[in-house]
Design an enzyme around this catalytic site. Structure first.
Site, mmCIF file in Angstrom:
data_model
loop_
_atom_site.group_PDB
_atom_site.id
_atom_site.type_symbol
_atom_site.label_atom_id
_atom_site.label_comp_id
_atom_site.label_asym_id
_atom_site.label_seq_id
_atom_site.Cartn_x
_atom_site.Cartn_y
_atom_site.Cartn_z
ATOM 1 N N LYS A 1 0.848 -1.185 0.000
ATOM 2 C CA LYS A 1 0.000 0.000 0.000
ATOM 3 C C LYS A 1 0.890 1.242 0.000
ATOM 4 C CE LYS A 1 -3.912 1.891 2.700
ATOM 5 N NZ LYS A 1 -4.740 1.650 3.904
ATOM 6 N N SER B 1 -9.568 1.582 3.174
ATOM 7 C CA SER B 1 -8.743 2.359 2.269
ATOM 8 C C SER B 1 -7.686 1.527 1.538
ATOM 9 C CB SER B 1 -8.031 3.470 3.063
ATOM 10 O OG SER B 1 -7.117 2.909 4.019
ATOM 11 N N SER C 1 -10.059 -0.636 7.261
ATOM 12 C CA SER C 1 -9.369 -0.438 5.989
ATOM 13 C C SER C 1 -8.683 -1.677 5.437
ATOM 14 C CB SER C 1 -8.343 0.697 6.117
ATOM 15 O OG SER C 1 -9.002 1.937 6.218
#
Length: 545
Positions: A101, A191, A215
């Site tokens: 990420k 996210s 997330s």
């Protein structure tokens, strides 16, 4: 609109090279890939080429999933060095391509941006601790995954999977159905959206995402994959762009439970740069006790109103599809020998009246305005300014951005590109002192722990002698996250697009949550369920190349 990417000529050329013979990387498990590398069936270079080809075909072209924000220009060179080293106990991920990420620092040529235009050229002074662990284990860092900007703490109305730098991530199960703003009708989850989509679409062997509250769990559920949201302190946060230290954690995202356990073995380590990890407790090997009969005799809690155990549950009303899916999940658990305990959460009566605690956990009672979305994030907002300023000071380089105030100013100066959905949460955070001295912050954090831990998970599990608590999707994310407790998500099945009959079915996961440091138990339960249900199906239209 998605920002066009500049492509490295070496990586573009790679898509024309042959994929590994006999190994379908599109949906192969990490276990299978590690075995293929160990047996010499495939090389790290061929494997990396195969993923680069899929990224070119499906992320950059075709459905344009937009899950990979940046490719590592050194990925093939690193893979070439791994070709002579096969996976072993010392280097269990030798040659395995992993995506990170884009809020996880790497001290290489890859920027660390959190999806923000303000940090477009920012580099990190070194690798985050978990990146060092991955490299030491032999992994090939394939690139950075797109995400909801700043892990979804920039603006209240930010869509899942959108960042001003990376654009909009699409759900691979429903990639073409967008609204008039270009936002997916079925979101990819946030996210850690890019991390999840890339795993679901077979663009990497596995990925690493992060969570503050939901997330990891939300995108894993939406994309039919597995994740572990660990106990806060199991995995180092050093070098990760933060939201709130009281809840932040990284976690593995994979296609199977065993794969998640394998990756957790590498990521879970004490780190002097993150003192909270000093109290961690973990087994030597998370894969050692994964058995099909682990559910036998396990007591699984289903937080619900006893009068209506499926449709008036912990998170509110389920859709008919969701209710049916959960009934089927519970039937599988019962057939495996689990004892299902349906009961409301014990904190409900003293604060929110009849029902459950979700209203309490999503709206802090000390905020003064239960309907104000900014007030609902009160702990995050206080910790954000403090923690983000420290990250920018200690980790960020090659950037003039030094504080959250600098980000706000940059965004205002470039509002046409940077502020499509505003920055109201950043503005609220910047209005705090930034030193965590405010009484409101301390009271709110104490209330979070009281409702989520003492009177929430601990009380509920102790009262009913539970081994785990079952939730549909990410609906239990808040209580586990605020307590700092773990959850494991596994594919549960598929639900329809509700009233929109033209919306294809998309995944819904099921989460097993538990007490601190119970990841090994939750993985065992999730594995038993996964092996009995076999609910994961890869996205359609993304065939092997």
């Amino acid at each position: 609109m998605t920002k066009p990417r500049r492509r490295d000529a070496r990586l573009v050329a790679a898509v024309t090279r042959a994929a590994p013979t006999g190994l379908k990387v599109a949906d192969a498990s990490m276990s299978d890939i590690v075995d293929a590398l160990a047996n010499g069936q495939v090389t790290a270079t061929a494997l990396t080429n195969a993923y680069l080809a899929r990224i070119e075909a499906y992320d950059r072209n075709g459905p344009m999933l937009n899950s990979v924000r940046a490719l590592n220009p050194d990925a093939l060179a690193i893979a070439g060095k791994r070709d002579g080293t096969r996976p072993s106990a010392r280097r269990p991920l030798a040659g395995v391509p992993i995506l990170l990420k884009d809020n996880i620092a790497t001290g290489d040529k890859l920027p660390t941006t959190a999806g923000s235009l303000a940090l477009e050229g920012a580099r990190a002074k070194g690798d985050a601790t978990i990146v060092k662990l991955l490299r030491d284990a032999g992994a090939v860092i394939l690139g950075k995954a797109n995400l909801t900007e700043f892990a979804n703490i920039l603006a209240i109305d930010m869509p899942s999977g959108y960042s001003s730098l990376g654009g909009q991530v699409k759900n691979p199960y429903v990639p073409t159905l967008l609204d008039d703003r270009g936002i997916p009708v079925v979101d990819p989850g946030g996210s850690s959206s890019g991390s999840a989509v890339a795993v679901a679409a077979g663009l990497c062997t596995a990925s690493v995402g992060t969570e503050t509250s939901g997330s990891l769990l939300h995108p894993a559920s939406r994309n039919g994959i597995v994740t572990v949201k660990p106990t806060v302190g199991l995995i180092s946060r050093a070098g990760i762009v933060p939201i709130a230290h009281s809840q932040d954690t990284a976690g593995p995202m994979t296609r199977t439970v065993r794969d998640a356990a394998m990756l957790l073995n590498v990521l879970a380590a004490r780190d002097p740069l993150d003192p909270v990890t000093e109290r961690q407790r973990r087994p030597a090997d998370y894969t050692a006790d994964l058995t099909r009969d682990a559910m036998k005799g396990a007591r699984i809690g289903v937080p619900s109103d006893p009068g209506d155990p499926l449709n008036d549950s912990y998170y509110g009303k389920l859709s008919p599809d969701g209710a049916k899916l959960m009934a089927e999940v519970i039937k599988v658990l019962e057939d495996l020998g689990a004892v299902i305990v349906r009961a409301s959460m014990p904190a409900a009566g003293w604060m929110s009246g009849p029902g459950t605690t979700m209203a309490v956990l999503n709206r802090n009672p000390l905020s003064g305005n239960k309907g104000n979305p900014v007030a609902q994030r009160i702990v995050f907002l206080y910790e954000l300014k403090h923690d983000l300023n420290l990250y920018l000071k200690d980790w960020a380089t090659r950037t003039d951005i030094k504080t959250i105030a600098d980000i706000i100013a940059f965004n205002e100066a470039h509002a046409d590109k940077a502020l499509r959905f505003g920055q109201d949460l950043f503005l609220a955070a910047d209005n705090t002192r930034g030193d965590l001295s405010e009484r409101e912050y301390k009271s709110a954090r104490a209330m979070d722990l009281l409702t989520a831990r003492t009177r929430g998970m601990d009380a509920y599990m102790n009262q009913h002698k539970l081994d785990a608590v079952l939730f549909p999707g990410a609906t239990g994310a808040a209580i586990a996250a605020r307590a700092g407790y773990p959850s494991v998500m596994a594919p549960g099945g598929f639900v329809s697009g509700a009233d929109d009959k033209d919306t294809p079915d998309y995944p819904l996961g099921v989460a097993f949550a538990g007490r601190a440091w119970s990841e090994h138990k939750l993985l065992r339960l999730a594995y038993a369920y996964e092996q009995a249900s076999r609910m994961r199906k890869p996205p359609p239209g993304l065939a092997s190349l």
